[in-house]
Design a protein around this motif. Structure first.
Motif, PDB file in Angstrom:
ATOM      1  N   ILE A  59       0.819  -1.206   0.000  1.00  0.00           N
ATOM      2  CA  ILE A  59       0.000   0.000   0.000  1.00  0.00           C
ATOM      3  C   ILE A  59       0.856   1.260   0.000  1.00  0.00           C
ATOM      4  CG2 ILE A  59      -1.734   1.296   1.314  1.00  0.00           C
ATOM      5  CD1 ILE A  59      -2.704  -1.356   2.422  1.00  0.00           C
ATOM      6  N   LYS A  60       1.923   1.261   0.772  1.00  0.00           N
ATOM      7  CA  LYS A  60       2.767   2.450   0.848  1.00  0.00           C
ATOM      8  C   LYS A  60       4.208   2.038   1.126  1.00  0.00           C
ATOM      9  CE  LYS A  60       1.758   3.223   5.771  1.00  0.00           C
ATOM     10  NZ  LYS A  60       1.251   4.174   6.765  1.00  0.00           N
ATOM     11  N   GLU A  61       5.094   2.991   0.903  1.00  0.00           N
ATOM     12  CA  GLU A  61       6.503   2.743   1.179  1.00  0.00           C
ATOM     13  C   GLU A  61       6.822   3.287   2.558  1.00  0.00           C
ATOM     14  OE1 GLU A  61      10.907   3.692  -0.749  1.00  0.00           O
ATOM     15  OE2 GLU A  61       9.080   4.355  -1.752  1.00  0.00           O
ATOM     16  N   TYR A  62       7.458   2.465   3.378  1.00  0.00           N
ATOM     17  CA  TYR A  62       7.779   2.867   4.743  1.00  0.00           C
ATOM     18  C   TYR A  62       9.200   3.426   4.805  1.00  0.00           C
ATOM     19  CZ  TYR A  62       3.581   0.343   6.138  1.00  0.00           C
ATOM     20  OH  TYR A  62       2.286  -0.075   6.270  1.00  0.00           O
ATOM     21  N   LYS A  63       9.343   4.581   5.460  1.00  0.00           N
ATOM     22  CA  LYS A  63      10.651   5.247   5.523  1.00  0.00           C
ATOM     23  C   LYS A  63      11.004   5.683   6.940  1.00  0.00           C
ATOM     24  CE  LYS A  63      10.430   6.950   0.751  1.00  0.00           C
ATOM     25  NZ  LYS A  63      10.480   8.146  -0.127  1.00  0.00           N
ATOM     26  N   ALA A  64      10.453   4.985   7.930  1.00  0.00           N
ATOM     27  CA  ALA A  64      10.768   5.288   9.317  1.00  0.00           C
ATOM     28  C   ALA A  64      12.203   4.853   9.612  1.00  0.00           C
ATOM     29  CB  ALA A  64       9.789   4.572  10.244  1.00  0.00           C
ATOM     30  N   PRO A  65      12.821   5.332  10.704  1.00  0.00           N
ATOM     31  CA  PRO A  65      14.185   4.907  11.061  1.00  0.00           C
ATOM     32  C   PRO A  65      14.338   3.387  11.108  1.00  0.00           C
ATOM     33  CG  PRO A  65      13.548   6.772  12.408  1.00  0.00           C
ATOM     34  CD  PRO A  65      12.339   6.380  11.620  1.00  0.00           C
ATOM     35  N   ASP A  67      12.786   1.193   9.261  1.00  0.00           N
ATOM     36  CA  ASP A  67      12.819   0.674   7.890  1.00  0.00           C
ATOM     37  C   ASP A  67      14.143   0.979   7.198  1.00  0.00           C
ATOM     38  OD1 ASP A  67       9.894  -0.188   7.702  1.00  0.00           O
ATOM     39  OD2 ASP A  67       9.749   1.892   8.316  1.00  0.00           O
ATOM     40  N   ILE A  68      14.678   2.163   7.456  1.00  0.00           N
ATOM     41  CA  ILE A  68      15.968   2.540   6.867  1.00  0.00           C
ATOM     42  C   ILE A  68      17.074   1.620   7.377  1.00  0.00           C
ATOM     43  CG2 ILE A  68      17.700   4.371   6.757  1.00  0.00           C
ATOM     44  CD1 ILE A  68      15.327   6.375   6.942  1.00  0.00           C
ATOM     45  N   LEU A  69      17.063   1.361   8.686  1.00  0.00           N
ATOM     46  CA  LEU A  69      18.085   0.493   9.283  1.00  0.00           C
ATOM     47  C   LEU A  69      17.900  -0.960   8.851  1.00  0.00           C
ATOM     48  CD1 LEU A  69      20.472   0.981  11.200  1.00  0.00           C
ATOM     49  CD2 LEU A  69      19.031   0.152  13.055  1.00  0.00           C
ATOM     50  N   LEU A  70      16.663  -1.380   8.728  1.00  0.00           N
ATOM     51  CA  LEU A  70      16.366  -2.742   8.277  1.00  0.00           C
ATOM     52  C   LEU A  70      16.981  -2.981   6.902  1.00  0.00           C
ATOM     53  CD1 LEU A  70      14.599  -5.161   9.360  1.00  0.00           C
ATOM     54  CD2 LEU A  70      12.810  -4.336   7.847  1.00  0.00           C
ATOM     55  N   LYS A  71      16.796  -2.016   6.012  1.00  0.00           N
ATOM     56  CA  LYS A  71      17.350  -2.123   4.659  1.00  0.00           C
ATOM     57  C   LYS A  71      18.870  -2.071   4.680  1.00  0.00           C
ATOM     58  CE  LYS A  71      17.191   0.175   0.145  1.00  0.00           C
ATOM     59  NZ  LYS A  71      16.602   1.300  -0.638  1.00  0.00           N
ATOM     60  N   LYS A  72      19.432  -1.163   5.468  1.00  0.00           N
ATOM     61  CA  LYS A  72      20.878  -0.973   5.512  1.00  0.00           C
ATOM     62  C   LYS A  72      21.607  -2.210   6.005  1.00  0.00           C
ATOM     63  CE  LYS A  72      24.409   1.914   7.733  1.00  0.00           C
ATOM     64  NZ  LYS A  72      24.639   3.036   8.687  1.00  0.00           N
ATOM     65  N   ARG A  73      21.040  -2.894   7.009  1.00  0.00           N
ATOM     66  CA  ARG A  73      21.763  -3.984   7.654  1.00  0.00           C
ATOM     67  C   ARG A  73      21.382  -5.376   7.151  1.00  0.00           C
ATOM     68  NH1 ARG A  73      24.854  -3.680  12.663  1.00  0.00           N
ATOM     69  NH2 ARG A  73      25.439  -1.487  12.944  1.00  0.00           N
ATOM     70  N   PHE A  74      20.221  -5.493   6.501  1.00  0.00           N
ATOM     71  CA  PHE A  74      19.756  -6.838   6.152  1.00  0.00           C
ATOM     72  C   PHE A  74      19.585  -7.081   4.660  1.00  0.00           C
ATOM     73  CE2 PHE A  74      18.766  -6.351  10.582  1.00  0.00           C
ATOM     74  CZ  PHE A  74      19.005  -7.606  11.124  1.00  0.00           C
ATOM     75  N   ASN A  75      19.409  -6.019   3.859  1.00  0.00           N
ATOM     76  CA  ASN A  75      19.328  -6.221   2.405  1.00  0.00           C
ATOM     77  C   ASN A  75      20.649  -6.780   1.881  1.00  0.00           C
ATOM     78  OD1 ASN A  75      16.759  -5.670   1.586  1.00  0.00           O
ATOM     79  ND2 ASN A  75      17.183  -3.638   0.791  1.00  0.00           N
ATOM     80  N   SER A  76      20.568  -7.891   1.159  1.00  0.00           N
ATOM     81  CA  SER A  76      21.763  -8.541   0.586  1.00  0.00           C
ATOM     82  C   SER A  76      22.749  -9.009   1.656  1.00  0.00           C
ATOM     83  CB  SER A  76      22.473  -7.590  -0.402  1.00  0.00           C
ATOM     84  OG  SER A  76      21.617  -7.212  -1.454  1.00  0.00           O
ATOM     85  N   GLU A 130      17.215  -0.337  16.657  1.00  0.00           N
ATOM     86  CA  GLU A 130      15.859   0.137  16.340  1.00  0.00           C
ATOM     87  C   GLU A 130      14.863  -0.966  16.660  1.00  0.00           C
ATOM     88  OE1 GLU A 130      13.719   2.248  15.856  1.00  0.00           O
ATOM     89  OE2 GLU A 130      14.934   4.027  15.611  1.00  0.00           O
ATOM     90  N   ALA A 131      13.599  -0.589  16.731  1.00  0.00           N
ATOM     91  CA  ALA A 131      12.536  -1.563  16.990  1.00  0.00           C
ATOM     92  C   ALA A 131      11.241  -1.068  16.368  1.00  0.00           C
ATOM     93  CB  ALA A 131      12.352  -1.780  18.492  1.00  0.00           C
ATOM     94  N   LEU A 132      10.377  -2.005  16.049  1.00  0.00           N
ATOM     95  CA  LEU A 132       9.075  -1.644  15.501  1.00  0.00           C
ATOM     96  C   LEU A 132       8.249  -0.916  16.552  1.00  0.00           C
ATOM     97  CD1 LEU A 132       7.716  -2.007  12.770  1.00  0.00           C
ATOM     98  CD2 LEU A 132       6.706  -4.126  13.599  1.00  0.00           C
TER      99      LEU A 132
END
Length: 436
Positions: A59-65, A67-76, A130-132
């Motif tokens: 539905i939407k793109e999440y850009k909270a802290p 989500d940013i950290l999740l992508k930075k540390r876990f993508n690839s 970070e945490a949800l």
């Protein structure tokens, strides 16, 4: 989420070597793609947490802290290990990400713990990054910068659960079971909300006066005002209960709240407003009927949908934007995957869309029959099959009241030539068949 089920899932996930992508696809849902092509949804809803396979619409793109950290540390990131913590409904995913300068070791804790269900990102020293959900109570503090306090082991009492032999089937069945329950609840809530709006509109429509009634009221007030003006020489400023003879020789009583002259002027003003209202009453009635027709079509579309995210797109919790409020009687806007889809709610709404669409926007219309016009704001990009399908369904659902198979033509706005109002000719189009 049962502990023994979670243990089996963690053992299954241990065969994967890499997290190809990770992101939130809902407020409490995280999608993780393992080894390029195996994606699972980790649903952290505290009342019905689960892990399943799903082709969800984001539905939407999440850009909270978070989500940013999740992508930075876990993508690839390379998976070091995945395990269920002993005697706890917690899945720990430990990864290594090699960046430009150094290796980052991170752990994502997915806690399926009922009331305090959460997703927590920690570094190699168990420091919370970070945490949800952030919270603090007498037992635990989930705050950035704090050391994560592990939950103590406890005896888990559960009914015997199945041994999962086919994980693909399990994840698909789990989604079907949970989504059906959620879908019915979402539908019920949305339809109840729409029914309230329909009830208010019907009430407003029922109490709407006719133009004849308003004209008669205006005429009567005008006559009384003229009668007072004609008798001003016989009236005192303090007179409030007037007994006058009308132009037919009949005695008439008029009660006023101000001096006769002021009261007469107010009557003239009110009479003028009533005449203006009478002139616009048909427009007001038409607007109410248009809104009712739209809401009934929206209700039918929600009732027919089998996708919770689609329903949320059709009828979001927060309706529209303030800047669009002035156009709300003409068009309705929907948002999917970053695209804005606008739908004409009336003939004027269709004309408005045609006039304001850019040449690279996409236009949708039922083939060879009258229908609402739909415009997809393209931003000079090609439309995905998903967006084309959604826009086409909107075109059908808000143009026809009966089920069946419909052909929808679509093309760029530059290929549409206006003949008169919302009547057009168009070329270079494609056609999609929709069944509702």
């Amino acid at each position: 989420m049962k502990y023994k089920i979670l243990t089996q899932i963690s053992e299954f996930l241990s065969k994967f070597r890499k997290i190809s992508s990770i992101k939130r696809v809902g407020d409490l849902m995280i999608a993780i793609r393992f080894d390029g092509d195996y994606e699972l949804i980790f649903d952290l809803n505290k009342t019905s947490s689960a892990i399943y396979k799903s082709n969800q619409i984001q539905i939407k793109e999440y850009k909270a802290p978070f989500d940013i950290l999740l992508k930075k540390r876990f993508n690839s990131a390379k998976i070091l290990n995945i395990k269920t913590l002993k005697n706890n409904r917690i899945l720990a995913i430990n990864v290594s990400f090699t960046g430009s300068y150094k290796e980052l070791i991170s752990t994502l804790y997915l806690e399926f713990t009922g009331r305090f269900t959460n997703a927590i990102i920690c570094d190699e020293n168990s420091i919370i990054l970070e945490a949800l959900h952030h919270f603090e109570n007498s037992n635990r503090s989930i705050k950035v910068g704090r050391v994560l306090t592990p939950l103590g082991e406890f005896e888990i009492k559960e009914k015997p659960c199945e041994i999962i032999k086919d994980f693909d089937k399990y994840f698909q069945d789990e989604f079907a079971k949970i989504s059906l329950k959620n879908l019915e609840q979402i539908k019920a809530n949305k339809i109840a909300n729409i029914d309230k709006k329909i009830e208010i509109l019907n009430s407003n429509l029922n109490i709407l006066q006719t133009s004849d009634e308003l004209e008669n009221m205006a005429k009567e007030l005008n006559q009384k005002a003229n009668l007072i003006i004609a008798n001003l020489h016989n009236l005192n400023d303090y007179d409030r209960d007037l007994k006058l003879i009308d132009y037919s020789g009949n005695s008439i009583k008029i009660t006023i709240d101000a001096s006769p002259k002021i009261a007469a002027n107010e009557m003239f003003k009110t009479s003028k407003k009533l005449r203006q209202k009478a002139a616009n009453i048909e427009i007001q009635k038409e607007n109410l009927i248009t809104k009712l027709e739209f809401l009934n079509s929206l209700k039918n579309a929600i009732h027919a949908s089998n996708d919770a995210n689609e329903i949320e797109i059709l009828f979001p919790k927060k309706q529209g934007q303030k800047s669009e409020a002035k156009f709300s009687d003409l068009v309705e806007n929907f948002y999917i995957n970053g695209y804005k889809i606008s739908l004409g709610k009336s003939q004027k709404g269709n004309e408005f869309l045609l006039k304001n669409a850019k040449k690279d926007d996409f236009w949708f219309h039922l083939k060879d029959r009258a229908s609402t016009h739909v415009i997809v704001k393209s931003n000079k990009q090609n439309l995905s099959d998903e967006v084309v399908l959604f826009a086409s369904k909107l075109c059908v659902q808000f143009s026809s009241k009966s089920s069946g198979t419909y052909a929808v033509d679509y093309t760029k706005r530059q290929n549409v030539k206006i003949q008169n109002g919302a009547f057009v000719n168009y070329v270079n189009y494609k056609t999609i068949v929709i069944k509702i």
